[in-house]
Enzyme design. Sequence first.
Site, PDB file in Angstrom:
ATOM      1  N   ARG A  29      49.350  11.746  11.898  1.00 46.28           N
ATOM      2  CA  ARG A  29      48.550  12.744  12.615  1.00 46.28           C
ATOM      3  C   ARG A  29      49.173  13.003  13.991  1.00 46.28           C
ATOM      4  O   ARG A  29      49.280  14.151  14.445  1.00 46.28           O
ATOM      5  CB  ARG A  29      47.109  12.258  12.739  1.00 46.28           C
ATOM      6  CG  ARG A  29      46.181  13.115  13.600  1.00 46.28           C
ATOM      7  CD  ARG A  29      44.764  12.577  13.444  1.00 46.28           C
ATOM      8  NE  ARG A  29      43.920  12.879  14.594  1.00 46.28           N
ATOM      9  CZ  ARG A  29      43.182  13.976  14.715  1.00 46.28           C
ATOM     10  NH1 ARG A  29      43.225  14.908  13.772  1.00 46.28           N
ATOM     11  NH2 ARG A  29      42.416  14.164  15.776  1.00 46.28           N
TER      12      ARG A  29
ATOM     13  N   TYR B 254      50.026  14.433  24.236  1.00 46.18           N
ATOM     14  CA  TYR B 254      51.221  14.797  23.480  1.00 46.18           C
ATOM     15  C   TYR B 254      52.272  15.470  24.355  1.00 46.18           C
ATOM     16  O   TYR B 254      53.461  15.434  24.036  1.00 46.18           O
ATOM     17  CB  TYR B 254      50.852  15.690  22.293  1.00 46.18           C
ATOM     18  CG  TYR B 254      49.995  14.958  21.293  1.00 46.18           C
ATOM     19  CD1 TYR B 254      50.540  13.979  20.474  1.00 46.18           C
ATOM     20  CD2 TYR B 254      48.631  15.211  21.195  1.00 46.18           C
ATOM     21  CE1 TYR B 254      49.756  13.271  19.578  1.00 46.18           C
ATOM     22  CE2 TYR B 254      47.836  14.514  20.299  1.00 46.18           C
ATOM     23  CZ  TYR B 254      48.407  13.543  19.497  1.00 46.18           C
ATOM     24  OH  TYR B 254      47.626  12.840  18.619  1.00 46.18           O
TER      25      TYR B 254
ATOM     26  N   ARG C  85      42.647  13.126  10.065  1.00 44.54           N
ATOM     27  CA  ARG C  85      42.404  11.691  10.146  1.00 44.54           C
ATOM     28  C   ARG C  85      42.305  11.177   8.712  1.00 44.54           C
ATOM     29  O   ARG C  85      41.928  11.911   7.800  1.00 44.54           O
ATOM     30  CB  ARG C  85      41.110  11.391  10.897  1.00 44.54           C
ATOM     31  CG  ARG C  85      41.074  11.900  12.334  1.00 44.54           C
ATOM     32  CD  ARG C  85      39.712  11.632  12.964  1.00 44.54           C
ATOM     33  NE  ARG C  85      39.673  12.066  14.365  1.00 44.54           N
ATOM     34  CZ  ARG C  85      39.264  13.261  14.758  1.00 44.54           C
ATOM     35  NH1 ARG C  85      38.859  14.159  13.862  1.00 44.54           N
ATOM     36  NH2 ARG C  85      39.251  13.577  16.045  1.00 44.54           N
TER      37      ARG C  85
ATOM     38  N   LYS D  41      34.948  14.047  13.802  1.00 44.21           N
ATOM     39  CA  LYS D  41      34.140  13.128  14.607  1.00 44.21           C
ATOM     40  C   LYS D  41      32.990  13.857  15.279  1.00 44.21           C
ATOM     41  O   LYS D  41      33.148  14.973  15.764  1.00 44.21           O
ATOM     42  CB  LYS D  41      35.019  12.467  15.681  1.00 44.21           C
ATOM     43  CG  LYS D  41      35.915  11.358  15.167  1.00 44.21           C
ATOM     44  CD  LYS D  41      36.612  10.676  16.319  1.00 44.21           C
ATOM     45  CE  LYS D  41      37.430   9.485  15.846  1.00 44.21           C
ATOM     46  NZ  LYS D  41      38.097   8.794  16.975  1.00 44.21           N
TER      47      LYS D  41
ATOM     48  N   HIS E 272      39.974  17.793  18.739  1.00 49.02           N
ATOM     49  CA  HIS E 272      39.699  17.053  19.973  1.00 49.02           C
ATOM     50  C   HIS E 272      38.607  17.771  20.770  1.00 49.02           C
ATOM     51  O   HIS E 272      38.687  18.981  20.967  1.00 49.02           O
ATOM     52  CB  HIS E 272      40.956  16.952  20.844  1.00 49.02           C
ATOM     53  CG  HIS E 272      41.962  15.985  20.322  1.00 49.02           C
ATOM     54  ND1 HIS E 272      43.292  16.011  20.690  1.00 49.02           N
ATOM     55  CD2 HIS E 272      41.836  14.955  19.447  1.00 49.02           C
ATOM     56  CE1 HIS E 272      43.930  15.030  20.069  1.00 49.02           C
ATOM     57  NE2 HIS E 272      43.080  14.389  19.313  1.00 49.02           N
TER      58      HIS E 272
ATOM     59  N   HIS F 115      47.783   6.890  10.764  1.00 44.34           N
ATOM     60  CA  HIS F 115      47.348   7.685  11.915  1.00 44.34           C
ATOM     61  C   HIS F 115      48.527   8.221  12.710  1.00 44.34           C
ATOM     62  O   HIS F 115      48.430   9.272  13.363  1.00 44.34           O
ATOM     63  CB  HIS F 115      46.431   6.859  12.823  1.00 44.34           C
ATOM     64  CG  HIS F 115      45.607   7.692  13.751  1.00 44.34           C
ATOM     65  ND1 HIS F 115      44.589   8.521  13.304  1.00 44.34           N
ATOM     66  CD2 HIS F 115      45.648   7.849  15.102  1.00 44.34           C
ATOM     67  CE1 HIS F 115      44.040   9.142  14.334  1.00 44.34           C
ATOM     68  NE2 HIS F 115      44.662   8.761  15.434  1.00 44.34           N
TER      69      HIS F 115
END
Length: 307
Positions: free
Chosen positions: A256, A288, A162, A185, A279, A253
Amino acid sequence: MSLEISAACRDALQDWLDRQGALADASDNTLIAYRTDVAGFLAFMAGHRGGPQGLKALERITTPEIRAWMAEARSRGISARSLARKLSAVKSFYRWLAEREGFDPTAVLSARAPKFQAKLPRPLAPDAARAVIDQMEQHSQTPWIAARDAAVITLLYGCGLRISEALGLKGADAPLATALRILGKGGKERVVPVLPAAREAVEAYLRLCPYPKEVEGPLFRGVRGGALNPRAIQGAMADVRMQLGLPATATPHALRHSFATHLLEAGGDLRAIQELLGHASLSTTQAYTAVDTARLMEVYDRSHPKA
């Protein structure tokens, strides 16, 4: 809005948020969104019922009242996607509250989220991603800035970072090793391999950077020597995509997304890609696979004899 919520509800909301932060490892931005969503729901119920509601009153909320809240949100222009997120936060809060207070939360938990078309990631084609990096090396007349921006972009595409993660690197992280330990995150830590091209790009930037490397200072510097603002990279990316004729979806982004999609197209394992991206849920990474399938169908439609 919070003035319309009873003290007991405010305290319960704060207790739940504290739990989410401590046990669910939710990020600050996630907690802010949770607070806004649940507080908005509680404030609506207070207005709907004519005044602040205590915890016992919350136990008696009905399915029609949930629907009234959702209808009011939609009337204010809240999208189906945003409303689904809000309902998810409210359900999570109610699930916790029901367990703590000992009541049946079925009326809330059985509420159906509005249907919406999930947005697929918008990656760049491999040749477009390479063109962005090449063009980024030339976009600025100041050599060290061009090298800096190219290094950041290379990390986004080459490591799946990110932008906040790339700009969060410190001087102590350079020279880059063959792997980076990234704090993502919600404080989730992961290890990502670093391609030689990314290491070389960072080294090229450091050779040209007019500011000395500081162990505890930011690796990527702004024009005046402070930490690089992400808006500078976003602006550089906007310039480059205009020069290359790329769509507005070609953002930092998107690189990514491109990292993940191109790995998947090359036969990468979905769970390994999940780990590389950081994730928390595999379902996020599975988006994806939809991109991969969509591209396959495009090729099929163009090339099939009956097309």
